[in-house]
Enzyme design. Structure first.
Site, PDB file in Angstrom:
ATOM      1  CD  GLU A   1      -2.279   2.303   2.342  1.00  0.00           C
ATOM      2  OE1 GLU A   1      -1.160   1.815   3.362  1.00  0.00           O
ATOM      3  OE2 GLU A   1      -2.511   2.907   1.813  1.00  0.00           O
TER       4      GLU A   1
ATOM      5  CD  GLN B   1      -4.172  -7.168   0.098  1.00  0.00           C
ATOM      6  OE1 GLN B   1      -3.356  -6.300   0.360  1.00  0.00           O
ATOM      7  NE2 GLN B   1      -3.508  -8.567   0.347  1.00  0.00           N
TER       8      GLN B   1
ATOM      9  CB  CYS C   1      -3.460  -4.741   6.712  1.00  0.00           C
ATOM     10  SG  CYS C   1      -2.489  -2.875   7.056  1.00  0.00           S
TER      11      CYS C   1
ATOM     12  CE  LYS D   1       0.944 -10.740   2.034  1.00  0.00           C
ATOM     13  NZ  LYS D   1       1.114  -9.628   3.143  1.00  0.00           N
TER      14      LYS D   1
ATOM     15  CG  HIS E   1       4.908 -11.568   6.521  1.00  0.00           C
ATOM     16  ND1 HIS E   1       4.139  -9.814   7.068  1.00  0.00           N
ATOM     17  CD2 HIS E   1       6.029 -11.686   6.873  1.00  0.00           C
ATOM     18  CE1 HIS E   1       5.521  -9.082   6.766  1.00  0.00           C
ATOM     19  NE2 HIS E   1       6.694 -10.075   6.885  1.00  0.00           N
TER      20      HIS E   1
ATOM     21  CG  ASN F   1       5.132 -12.034   2.433  1.00  0.00           C
ATOM     22  OD1 ASN F   1       4.954 -11.560   2.930  1.00  0.00           O
ATOM     23  ND2 ASN F   1       6.218 -11.605   1.078  1.00  0.00           N
ATOM     24  N   GLY F   2       8.097 -13.134   2.901  1.00  0.00           N
ATOM     25  CA  GLY F   2       9.057 -12.053   4.047  1.00  0.00           C
ATOM     26  C   GLY F   2      10.243 -12.657   3.823  1.00  0.00           C
TER      27      GLY F   2
ATOM     28  N   GLY G   1       7.922  -8.233  -1.734  1.00  0.00           N
ATOM     29  CA  GLY G   1       8.049  -7.494  -1.507  1.00  0.00           C
ATOM     30  C   GLY G   1       9.279  -6.634  -0.964  1.00  0.00           C
TER      31      GLY G   1
HETATM   32  C1  LIG Z   1       4.729  -0.026   2.799  1.00  0.00           C
HETATM   33  C2  LIG Z   1       4.097  -1.713   2.906  1.00  0.00           C
HETATM   34  C3  LIG Z   1       3.018  -1.710   2.679  1.00  0.00           C
HETATM   35  C4  LIG Z   1       2.091  -2.630   2.978  1.00  0.00           C
HETATM   36  N1  LIG Z   1       0.754  -2.722   2.294  1.00  0.00           N
HETATM   37  C5  LIG Z   1       0.949  -4.280   2.445  1.00  0.00           C
HETATM   38  C6  LIG Z   1      -1.071  -4.271   1.608  1.00  0.00           C
HETATM   39  O1  LIG Z   1      -1.507  -3.710   0.795  1.00  0.00           O
HETATM   40  N2  LIG Z   1      -1.422  -5.179   0.744  1.00  0.00           N
HETATM   41  C7  LIG Z   1      -0.544  -7.006   1.998  1.00  0.00           C
HETATM   42  O2  LIG Z   1      -1.675  -8.031   2.178  1.00  0.00           O
HETATM   43  N3  LIG Z   1       0.571  -6.885   2.674  1.00  0.00           N
HETATM   44  C8  LIG Z   1       1.233  -4.501   2.673  1.00  0.00           C
HETATM   45  N4  LIG Z   1       2.075  -5.667   2.978  1.00  0.00           N
HETATM   46  C9  LIG Z   1       3.088  -6.586   3.000  1.00  0.00           C
HETATM   47  C10 LIG Z   1       3.949  -7.311   1.944  1.00  0.00           C
HETATM   48  O3  LIG Z   1       3.036  -7.193   1.153  1.00  0.00           O
HETATM   49  C11 LIG Z   1       4.891  -8.175   2.792  1.00  0.00           C
HETATM   50  O4  LIG Z   1       3.703  -9.106   3.371  1.00  0.00           O
HETATM   51  C12 LIG Z   1       5.922  -8.001   3.551  1.00  0.00           C
HETATM   52  O5  LIG Z   1       6.912  -6.522   3.235  1.00  0.00           O
HETATM   53  C13 LIG Z   1       7.160  -8.947   3.790  1.00  0.00           C
HETATM   54  O6  LIG Z   1       7.238  -8.985   2.535  1.00  0.00           O
HETATM   55  P1  LIG Z   1       8.795  -8.760   2.628  1.00  0.00           P
HETATM   56  O7  LIG Z   1       9.655  -9.107   3.490  1.00  0.00           O
HETATM   57  O8  LIG Z   1       9.179  -9.261   1.411  1.00  0.00           O
HETATM   58  O9  LIG Z   1       8.545  -7.229   1.947  1.00  0.00           O
HETATM   59  C14 LIG Z   1       2.778  -4.276   2.529  1.00  0.00           C
HETATM   60  C15 LIG Z   1       4.155  -3.696   2.819  1.00  0.00           C
HETATM   61  C16 LIG Z   1       4.900  -2.518   3.477  1.00  0.00           C
HETATM   62  C17 LIG Z   1       6.279  -2.671   3.483  1.00  0.00           C
END
Ligand SMILES: Cc1cc2nc3c(=O)[nH]c(=O)nc-3n(C[C@H](O)[C@H](O)[C@H](O)COP(=O)(O)O)c2cc1C
Length: 334
Positions: free
Chosen positions: A17, A77, A107, A148, A177, A208-209, A232
């Site tokens: 987001e 989503q 979230c 998710k 995640h 994920n993560g 992400g």
């Molecule tokens: C700035 C930001 C915005 C995010 N917005 C969403 C979102 O809109 N929907 C969602 O399911 N996860 C959201 N996430 C979580 C990511 O989709 C992801 O699960 C999380 O960053 C872990 O993955 P990563 O370590 O690869 O970044 C957001 C994460 C960040 C950092």
């Protein structure tokens, strides 16, 4: 052999987001790497949202197929907790052409959680179940519903129960995640816990993560046992990570490391696209936001961030992205 074990997995581009919009999805899917993408969440409270809200989050809905220009599917989503409102908006999204609906139970934002959305539902698995079930029934098999989650809210006690609730409700796939809500984005992501969850489910589970490198990809898949992963922040930090994984899956060879010039060219292109519909001052903050993501684990990008962070004029910022060797040398600490 590693390549034989891991050559098949799919890679999703995570929803983020305020960060990954349609233009970013377009840029990040121009090279082969991602198999699907997910929009930023559409916040559902208690009413049916007008079409413009869906088009704003997912401009790709105006095209068929609903995909990035390079043909990578875009899933929509929703974030909410009221089963009736989620169902109504799921029907609305379906009528507008959505090809898959994802429900956000991860979230961590305080504001969202206070209003009973995102990860706060992980404290009550039955509410996760009710939300997924309502959407699955509204869609009646026309398109898939996916979910998710994080590993929990304050602890991991309900991780498996919540995951099972998504499957029982009718989810066709689950992204996990590997952290609780209270762990925020603190490393490490618990890939082995994603494996524990996966063990109790029969639907595909996506890990994920904290997958920042090819080695992380290998470890995350091995420890979680998941075939598919979602990237992400690392996709922004290194836009060539997904292509690198894909290339490695296909050939067993490593692509060269991503250079600063490659990163700078993505930022240039991003600014040019955003500039077509946003004022320059907004584009300046968006470019800096992406540049800040690129600093993660990359000393060179950090050095450029420090050099550029005070610039407020877009043309000056873009003109300085790839400095001459002499101006960079001038920046280097004595
Ligand atoms: C700035 C930001 C915005 C995010 N917005 C969403 C979102 O809109 N929907 C969602 O399911 N996860 C959201 N996430 C979580 C990511 O989709 C992801 O699960 C999380 O960053 C872990 O993955 P990563 O370590 O690869 O970044 C957001 C994460 C960040 C950092």
């Amino acid at each position: 052999m590693v390549v034989n074990l891991l050559h098949k997995g799919k890679i999703g581009l995570a929803p983020m987001e305020g960060v990954i919009d349609a233009l970013t999805r377009d840029l990040l899917t121009r090279q082969a790497g991602f198999d699907w993408t997910v929009t930023e969440f559409v916040r559902v409270v208690d009413t049916r949202l007008p079409p413009r809200v869906f088009y704003k989050h997912c401009p790709e809905l105006t095209e068929r197929p609903v995909a990035t220009p390079n043909g990578v599917p875009v899933h929509l989503q929703l974030l909410g907790s009221d089963p009736r409102a989620l169902a109504e908006n799921a029907r609305q999204a379906l009528a507008l052409g959505a090809i898959s609906l994802d429900l956000n139970f991860g979230c961590p934002a305080k504001l969202v959680n206070r209003h009973d959305g995102g990860a706060s539902l992980l404290r009550q698995p039955d509410r996760v179940y009710q939300a997924v079930k309502a959407v699955a029934e509204a869609l009646d098999g026309a398109i898939p519903v996916t979910a998710k989650i994080r590993l929990g809210f304050a602890n991991r006690r309900l991780a498996v129960t919540c995951a099972q609730a998504t499957e029982a409700g009718g989810a066709a796939r689950l992204v996990v995640h590997g952290r609780t809500r209270d762990e925020g984005y603190r490393p490490p992501a618990h890939w082995e816990w994603i494996g524990k969850v996966r063990h109790h489910l029969s639907i595909p589970v996506v890990a994920n993560g904290d997958i920042w490198t090819l080695e992380d990809y290998w470890k995350a898949r091995t420890l979680s046992g998941c075939c598919d992963v979602m990237l992400g922040r690392s996709a922004l930090a290194d836009p060539w990570l997904a292509p690198r994984i894909r290339y490695w899956q296909q050939t067993g060879e490593r692509l060269a490391e991503t250079t600063w010039e490659m990163r700078a060219s993505v930022l240039q292109e991003y600014a040019a696209l955003q500039r077509q519909h946003l004022p320059d001052r907004v584009v300046v903050s968006l470019v800096k936001q992406w540049l800040a993501q690129m600093r993660q684990g990359n000393a060179e990008a950090d050095q450029h961030f420090q050099r550029l962070k005070r610039l407020t004029d877009l043309d000056a910022l873009l003109g300085s992205l790839t400095p001459s060797a002499s101006s960079l040398a001038a920046y280097e600490p004595a």
